[in-house]
Design a protein around this motif. Structure first.
Motif, short mmCIF file in Angstrom:
data_model
loop_
_atom_site.label_atom_id
_atom_site.label_comp_id
_atom_site.label_asym_id
_atom_site.label_seq_id
_atom_site.Cartn_x
_atom_site.Cartn_y
_atom_site.Cartn_z
N GLY A 1 -5.14 13.53 -8.42
CA GLY A 1 -3.81 14.04 -8.14
C GLY A 1 -3.04 13.13 -7.20
O GLY A 1 -3.63 12.39 -6.41
N ARG A 2 -1.71 13.17 -7.30
CA ARG A 2 -0.87 12.42 -6.38
C ARG A 2 -1.10 12.92 -4.96
O ARG A 2 -1.45 14.08 -4.75
N SER A 3 -0.87 12.05 -4.00
CA SER A 3 -1.15 12.43 -2.63
C SER A 3 -0.19 11.74 -1.68
O SER A 3 0.42 10.71 -1.99
N ARG A 4 -0.04 12.32 -0.50
CA ARG A 4 0.80 11.73 0.54
C ARG A 4 -0.02 10.77 1.39
O ARG A 4 -1.25 10.85 1.46
N ALA A 5 0.69 9.90 2.10
CA ALA A 5 0.01 8.91 2.94
C ALA A 5 -0.76 9.55 4.08
O ALA A 5 -1.78 9.04 4.52
N ASP A 6 -0.28 10.73 4.57
CA ASP A 6 -0.89 11.33 5.75
C ASP A 6 -1.96 12.37 5.43
O ASP A 6 -2.47 13.04 6.32
N VAL B 1 0.84 -1.20 0.00
CA VAL B 1 0.00 0.00 0.00
C VAL B 1 0.88 1.25 0.00
O VAL B 1 0.67 2.17 -0.80
N TYR B 2 1.89 1.29 0.88
CA TYR B 2 2.73 2.49 0.96
C TYR B 2 3.57 2.67 -0.30
O TYR B 2 3.83 3.81 -0.72
N LYS B 3 3.99 1.58 -0.92
CA LYS B 3 4.75 1.69 -2.17
C LYS B 3 3.87 2.27 -3.27
O LYS B 3 4.32 3.11 -4.06
N ALA B 4 2.60 1.83 -3.31
CA ALA B 4 1.68 2.36 -4.32
C ALA B 4 1.47 3.85 -4.13
O ALA B 4 1.37 4.61 -5.11
N ILE B 5 1.42 4.30 -2.88
CA ILE B 5 1.26 5.74 -2.62
C ILE B 5 2.51 6.49 -3.06
O ILE B 5 2.44 7.52 -3.75
N ARG B 6 3.70 5.97 -2.66
CA ARG B 6 4.95 6.65 -3.02
C ARG B 6 5.14 6.73 -4.52
O ARG B 6 5.65 7.72 -5.04
N ASP B 7 4.74 5.67 -5.24
CA ASP B 7 4.93 5.63 -6.70
C ASP B 7 3.90 6.45 -7.45
O ASP B 7 3.95 6.52 -8.68
N GLY B 8 2.95 7.05 -6.74
CA GLY B 8 1.94 7.87 -7.41
C GLY B 8 0.82 7.07 -8.04
O GLY B 8 0.04 7.62 -8.83
N GLN B 9 0.73 5.77 -7.73
CA GLN B 9 -0.33 4.95 -8.30
C GLN B 9 -1.68 5.23 -7.64
O GLN B 9 -2.73 5.00 -8.23
#
Length: 319
Positions: free
Chosen positions: A58-63, A44-52
């Motif tokens: 829009g891209r977003s941060r985990a927090d 899940v965190y990798k998908a967020i970091r990769d912009g998926q």
């Protein structure tokens, strides 16, 4: 005889999920972990970091905090098959209080409050498995795995946001009982020492007293001494830092009995030989306003049998 071969399962596909009012204000990572049950946190965190993962395209941060009506793009993460058996065993815990907004339980020692860091599931996952009809169950605060006692779980988004605000602002009073090594001297003592989180060479999370750390305040009151070998103390948290009570007490030269991170191995081994195989830290009382009505609430959890038995042994031991 013809061999019947089941068709392969369709590959996972992109999903667009609209955030409902019950998830208003929730962090993106926590929302995804809830929606994508069974998917490893690292994926899940990798998908967020990769912009998926996208929020409103829009891209977003985990927090980032989600709003009702937000559109969340979830990439093709491999999910459990529909109808598959839940990987988390459901469990019921002693209930101290429950209403439409709040569930307060008595957490046993040795159970993590949530999965992660080598633990596949914890209290919150087991509660969700035991209560599949619940729209929302989220931790309002945390206890260490080896700490027992009062634990609050929010049952509504409104309660969760209010409780998180209370915890962040140190509203309410959290009282613990701890058995420490040695003869505690002062009847009442304020410990104000800054705490800094760090990682050991093998990647284990630890905390130390450090001028670069965050302010931390614990009020310690002496309850009883046991022949100079141990002391039972009360500890009230005025801030809520990671491992705060454990590190503050150890910094005074009185680590908590049975603490495998900040206490002496010899003491832990001696207690284990007596049949006591946990850390003696118990969240026994919590005073806090109701997160929705504001009504004053008090929750209490008695010392677990193992802790009471150890105190009885110490009471009757020869000096």
């Amino acid at each position: 005889m013809r061999k019947i071969v089941d068709p392969p399962a369709p590959p996972p596909a992109v999903r667009l999920v609209v955030v409902g009012t019950e998830h208003e204000g929730q962090r993106l990572d926590n929302f995804l972990l809830r929606v994508c049950k069974g998917v490893p946190k690292s994926h899940v965190y990798k998908a967020i970091r990769d912009g998926q993962v996208r929020v409103n395209k829009g891209r977003s941060r985990a927090d980032v905090r989600l709003a009702s009506g937000d559109s969340v793009r979830i990439p093709p993460l491999r999910l459990p098959a529909p109808g598959a058996a839940a990987p988390v065993p459901p469990a019921d815990f002693p209930v101290l209080y429950e209403d439409a907004h709040l569930l307060v339980i008595d957490k046993p020692a040795g159970v993590a409050v949530h999965g992660g860091s080598g633990v596949s599931f914890g209290v919150i996952e087991q509660l969700r498995a035991a209560r599949p009809a619940e729209r929302l169950l989220e931790l309002a605060h945390r206890l260490d795995r080896e700490t027992s006692g009062v634990l609050m779980v929010a049952r509504s988004r409104k309660a969760l946001v209010a409780l998180h605000d209370m915890m962040r602002e140190s509203r309410g009073r959290k009282h613990y009982l701890a058995l420490v090594v040695g003869d505690w001297v002062n009847d009442r003592q304020h410990i104000r020492l800054p705490l800094l989180k760090y990682l050991t060479p093998d990647g284990e999370r630890r905390v130390r007293v450090d001028a670069l750390g965050k302010p931390a305040h614990t009020i310690v009151t002496l309850q009883r001494r046991y022949a100079g070998r141990y002391s039972l103390v009360g500890a009230e948290l005025r801030t809520g830092r990671t491992h705060q009570i454990r590190v503050h007490l150890a910094a005074q030269g009185h680590p908590i009995a049975g603490d495998e991170k900040y206490g002496p191995d010899a003491v832990r081994a001696a207690l284990a030989a007596q049949g006591f195989r946990r850390m003696f830290l118990h969240a026994h009382r919590l005073e806090i306003p109701h997160p929705v009505s504001g009504e004053p609430l008090v929750f209490e959890s008695p010392l677990p049998p193992a802790c009471r038995a150890l105190l009885d042994q110490l009471e009757h031991a020869r000096p």
